[in-house]
Motif scaffolding. Structure first.
Motif, mmCIF file in Angstrom:
data_model
loop_
_atom_site.group_PDB
_atom_site.id
_atom_site.type_symbol
_atom_site.label_atom_id
_atom_site.label_comp_id
_atom_site.label_asym_id
_atom_site.label_seq_id
_atom_site.Cartn_x
_atom_site.Cartn_y
_atom_site.Cartn_z
ATOM 1 N N TRP A 239 0.830 -1.206 0.000
ATOM 2 C CA TRP A 239 0.000 0.000 0.000
ATOM 3 C C TRP A 239 0.869 1.264 0.000
ATOM 4 N N PHE A 240 1.956 1.238 0.758
ATOM 5 C CA PHE A 240 2.873 2.376 0.766
ATOM 6 C C PHE A 240 3.502 2.561 -0.610
ATOM 7 N N GLY A 241 3.877 1.446 -1.240
ATOM 8 C CA GLY A 241 4.440 1.540 -2.578
ATOM 9 C C GLY A 241 3.447 2.064 -3.595
ATOM 10 N N ALA A 242 2.182 1.687 -3.460
ATOM 11 C CA ALA A 242 1.155 2.206 -4.366
ATOM 12 C C ALA A 242 0.973 3.709 -4.186
ATOM 13 N N ASN A 243 0.993 4.172 -2.941
ATOM 14 C CA ASN A 243 0.879 5.608 -2.689
ATOM 15 C C ASN A 243 2.093 6.372 -3.185
ATOM 16 N N ALA A 244 3.246 5.697 -3.237
ATOM 17 C CA ALA A 244 4.466 6.320 -3.743
ATOM 18 C C ALA A 244 4.570 6.209 -5.264
ATOM 19 N N LYS A 245 3.504 5.774 -5.938
ATOM 20 C CA LYS A 245 3.445 5.658 -7.396
ATOM 21 C C LYS A 245 4.409 4.610 -7.947
ATOM 22 N N ALA A 246 4.769 3.625 -7.130
ATOM 23 C CA ALA A 246 5.664 2.576 -7.613
ATOM 24 C C ALA A 246 4.956 1.629 -8.573
ATOM 25 N N MET A 247 3.607 1.597 -8.531
ATOM 26 C CA MET A 247 2.835 0.734 -9.425
ATOM 27 C C MET A 247 1.907 1.572 -10.316
ATOM 28 N N TYR A 248 2.319 2.794 -10.581
ATOM 29 C CA TYR A 248 1.487 3.690 -11.389
ATOM 30 C C TYR A 248 1.454 3.232 -12.842
ATOM 31 N N TYR A 249 0.268 3.267 -13.418
ATOM 32 C CA TYR A 249 0.114 2.946 -14.840
ATOM 33 C C TYR A 249 -1.182 3.580 -15.348
ATOM 34 N N ARG A 250 -1.098 4.234 -16.500
ATOM 35 C CA ARG A 250 -2.279 4.837 -17.106
ATOM 36 C C ARG A 250 -2.493 4.232 -18.487
ATOM 37 N N TYR A 251 -3.750 4.252 -18.916
ATOM 38 C CA TYR A 251 -4.114 3.710 -20.221
ATOM 39 C C TYR A 251 -4.539 4.785 -21.207
ATOM 40 N N PHE A 252 -4.984 5.935 -20.722
ATOM 41 C CA PHE A 252 -5.475 7.013 -21.570
ATOM 42 C C PHE A 252 -4.814 8.330 -21.158
ATOM 43 N N PRO A 253 -4.527 9.214 -22.106
ATOM 44 C CA PRO A 253 -4.738 9.081 -23.557
ATOM 45 C C PRO A 253 -3.721 8.164 -24.239
ATOM 46 N N SER A 254 -2.597 7.903 -23.551
ATOM 47 C CA SER A 254 -1.619 6.955 -24.064
ATOM 48 C C SER A 254 -1.143 6.097 -22.900
ATOM 49 N N MET A 255 -0.678 4.910 -23.214
ATOM 50 C CA MET A 255 -0.248 3.992 -22.166
ATOM 51 C C MET A 255 1.128 4.394 -21.655
ATOM 52 N N LYS A 256 1.194 4.560 -20.343
ATOM 53 C CA LYS A 256 2.448 4.978 -19.742
ATOM 54 C C LYS A 256 2.482 4.507 -18.296
ATOM 55 N N GLY A 257 3.599 3.947 -17.884
ATOM 56 C CA GLY A 257 3.764 3.490 -16.509
ATOM 57 C C GLY A 257 5.047 4.003 -15.908
ATOM 58 N N VAL A 258 5.208 3.755 -14.645
ATOM 59 C CA VAL A 258 6.411 4.184 -13.960
ATOM 60 C C VAL A 258 7.611 3.384 -14.472
ATOM 61 N N GLU A 259 8.761 4.027 -14.528
ATOM 62 C CA GLU A 259 9.962 3.350 -14.987
ATOM 63 C C GLU A 259 10.380 2.285 -13.970
ATOM 64 N N SER A 260 10.876 1.187 -14.498
ATOM 65 C CA SER A 260 11.292 0.088 -13.623
ATOM 66 C C SER A 260 12.483 0.506 -12.773
#
Length: 296
Positions: A239-260
């Protein structure tokens, strides 16, 4: 194989499934979706055997494909246009991928709920919430056990009607409809009578009265405490990692996620460890049993 995780205290079982199901509905990163689907699928097979395999292949897989195909027909957002539908609306790569992601999330949540129903029996649920919300806990317990009882009773009624030639497979179309209505009427009467009998039985036992005590075999021991602390620590880290955007991913308008990164990978591994807890417990207990048998 007997499920060892089911032998833990109801607090541990309920806390685990509440956490995992909530995470499965919230985390939409493709890696998280794959982890949740994989472990929910494997654990459901571990609990229900061939029945789970048949259910997942006959119902869950077609549902996943259908949901993934329906989304692009109604969702036209996205920057990557692959073509145009007959209606003139664009068909985008993002809408297709999001449809697959949403379908995966939906199927994994259903699989987790099937595992929940197998582990969290009605007596465990009433033990947890019987004193806090006695009426609601009884209703929820009855609802959760209603579907398997209804299916079993329907099979009995259908077999009895088939013996006298009044099954839905006998006669003309009109006769089959009449037979189906008759079976439905029998099942409705059975449901109402069963509800009245259950309510009268629970009332006669003083269910819900203030100061009422109840016998229970559940005892919270050191093993349950260790499991609950482990679930809480791993779940808190995720949960802490999710709040820190460690698992961030969006689908719109373009697909983009956090860098590994090492941190994001550790969060994904922690989420996989959380989903794998029941399977790890089962494997550990199986190894202990084999070791005890070999040492005899």
């Amino acid at each position: 194989m007997k499920d060892a995780f089911s032998g833990y205290h109801p607090v541990v079982n309920f806390a685990y499934f509440a956490l995992v199901i909530a995470f499965s509905m919230v985390f939409m990163h493709p890696v998280c979706l794959a982890i949740s689907l994989l472990f929910s699928f494997v654990y459901s097979i571990s609990l229900n055997g061939r029945r789970a395999i048949r259910f997942n292949l006959l119902y869950m897989l077609p549902m996943l494909v259908t949901t993934a195909l329906i989304n692009p027909a109604f969702n036209h957002e996205g920057a990557t246009i692959l073509g145009y539908l007959r209606s003139g609306n664009p068909l985008t790569l993002e809408s297709i991928v999001y449809g697959i992601a949403a379908a995966t999330m939906f199927v994994s949540v259903i699989c987790w709920f099937s595992c929940y129903n197998a582990v969290m029996t009605s007596d465990k649920f009433i033990y947890l919430f019987g004193r806090v919300i006695p009426a609601l806990s009884l209703v929820l317990s009855m609802v959760l056990r209603f579907v398997p009882r209804f299916k079993a009773q329907l099979a009995v009624v259908s077999a009895a009607q088939r013996c006298v030639g009044r099954d839905i497979s006998n006669g003309s179309l009109l006769a089959r409809a009449k037979h189906g209505i008759r079976i439905l009427s029998i099942m409705t009467t059975w449901m109402l009578e069963n509800a009245v009998e259950t309510a009268a039985s629970m009332r006669s036992r003083g269910y819900g009265l203030k100061g009422r005590t109840a016998f229970s075999l559940f005892r919270f021991d050191r093993r349950d405490g260790s499991a609950l602390i482990g679930i809480g620590l791993i779940g808190g880290y995720v949960w802490f990692g999710a709040n820190a955007k460690a698992m961030y991913y969006r689908y719109f308008p373009s697909m983009k996620g956090v860098e590994s990164s090492a941190y994001s990978m550790s969060v994904f591994l922690a989420y996989a460890a959380l989903c794998a807890i029941p399977l790890v417990i089962n494997i550990r207990e199986e190894l202990r049993w084999k070791h005890s048998q070999s040492s005899v």
